[in-house]
Design a protein around this motif. Structure first.
Motif, PDB file in Angstrom:
ATOM      1  N   UNK A  75      -0.490   5.074  -2.026  1.00 52.01           N
ATOM      2  CA  UNK A  75      -0.996   5.019  -0.644  1.00 52.01           C
ATOM      3  C   UNK A  75      -1.369   3.941  -0.261  1.00 52.01           C
ATOM      4  N   UNK A  76      -1.514   2.646  -0.915  1.00 56.74           N
ATOM      5  CA  UNK A  76      -1.684   1.271  -0.642  1.00 56.74           C
ATOM      6  C   UNK A  76      -0.408   0.843   0.072  1.00 56.74           C
ATOM      7  N   UNK A  77       0.824   1.089  -0.664  1.00 54.68           N
ATOM      8  CA  UNK A  77       2.130   0.748  -0.168  1.00 54.68           C
ATOM      9  C   UNK A  77       2.252   1.421   1.177  1.00 54.68           C
ATOM     10  N   UNK A  78       2.034   2.736   1.392  1.00 55.22           N
ATOM     11  CA  UNK A  78       2.228   3.457   2.691  1.00 55.22           C
ATOM     12  C   UNK A  78       1.375   3.029   3.782  1.00 55.22           C
ATOM     13  N   UNK A  79       0.105   2.723   3.510  1.00 54.23           N
ATOM     14  CA  UNK A  79      -0.804   1.951   4.298  1.00 54.23           C
ATOM     15  C   UNK A  79      -0.070   0.419   4.960  1.00 54.23           C
ATOM     16  N   UNK A  80       0.485  -0.226   3.852  1.00 52.44           N
ATOM     17  CA  UNK A  80       0.959  -1.490   4.437  1.00 52.44           C
ATOM     18  C   UNK A  80       2.253  -1.089   5.093  1.00 52.44           C
ATOM     19  N   UNK A  81       2.922  -0.090   4.905  1.00 55.67           N
ATOM     20  CA  UNK A  81       4.398   0.048   5.668  1.00 55.67           C
ATOM     21  C   UNK A  81       3.800   0.481   6.937  1.00 55.67           C
ATOM     22  N   UNK A  82       2.710   1.251   7.193  1.00 57.15           N
ATOM     23  CA  UNK A  82       2.205   1.829   8.396  1.00 57.15           C
ATOM     24  C   UNK A  82       1.720   0.724   9.215  1.00 57.15           C
ATOM     25  N   UNK A  83       1.104  -0.039   8.494  1.00 56.26           N
ATOM     26  CA  UNK A  83       0.557  -1.400   9.460  1.00 56.26           C
ATOM     27  C   UNK A  83       1.514  -2.132   9.928  1.00 56.26           C
TER      28      UNK A  83
END
Length: 83
Positions: free
Chosen positions: A17-25
């Motif tokens: 989820x942290x990786x996905x959040x960073x990718x979305x940012x």
């Protein structure tokens, strides 16, 4: 041992989820940059359209002037030949 798997799975899920959040940012930032570039491109295209129209008008003016001069020269040449 059964407790380590759920904790490990939870930690893995949190990392994902942290990786996905960073990718979305990063994606959001890239989309913003792309929108800015498209706006700049629109300004450049409008300027190019204006410049092309101005050059076309200059070309037509030069063409009309040249045609008039050629026609006058041809008329003067014919008047000179008939005398």
């Amino acid at each position: 041992m059964s407790q380590s798997h759920p904790t490990s799975a939870t930690q893995a899920k949190d990392r994902h989820y942290a990786h996905l959040s960073g990718s979305l940012i990063r994606l959001s930032h890239s989309i913003g940059q792309t929108a800015d570039l498209f706006a700049a491109l629109q300004v450049d295209l409008d300027a190019m359209r204006l410049l092309a129209g101005w050059h076309a008008a200059q070309f037509m003016t030069v063409g009309a002037t040249t045609t008039e001069q050629v026609m006058r020269a041809a008329e003067q040449s014919q008047d000179g030949d008939s005398e």
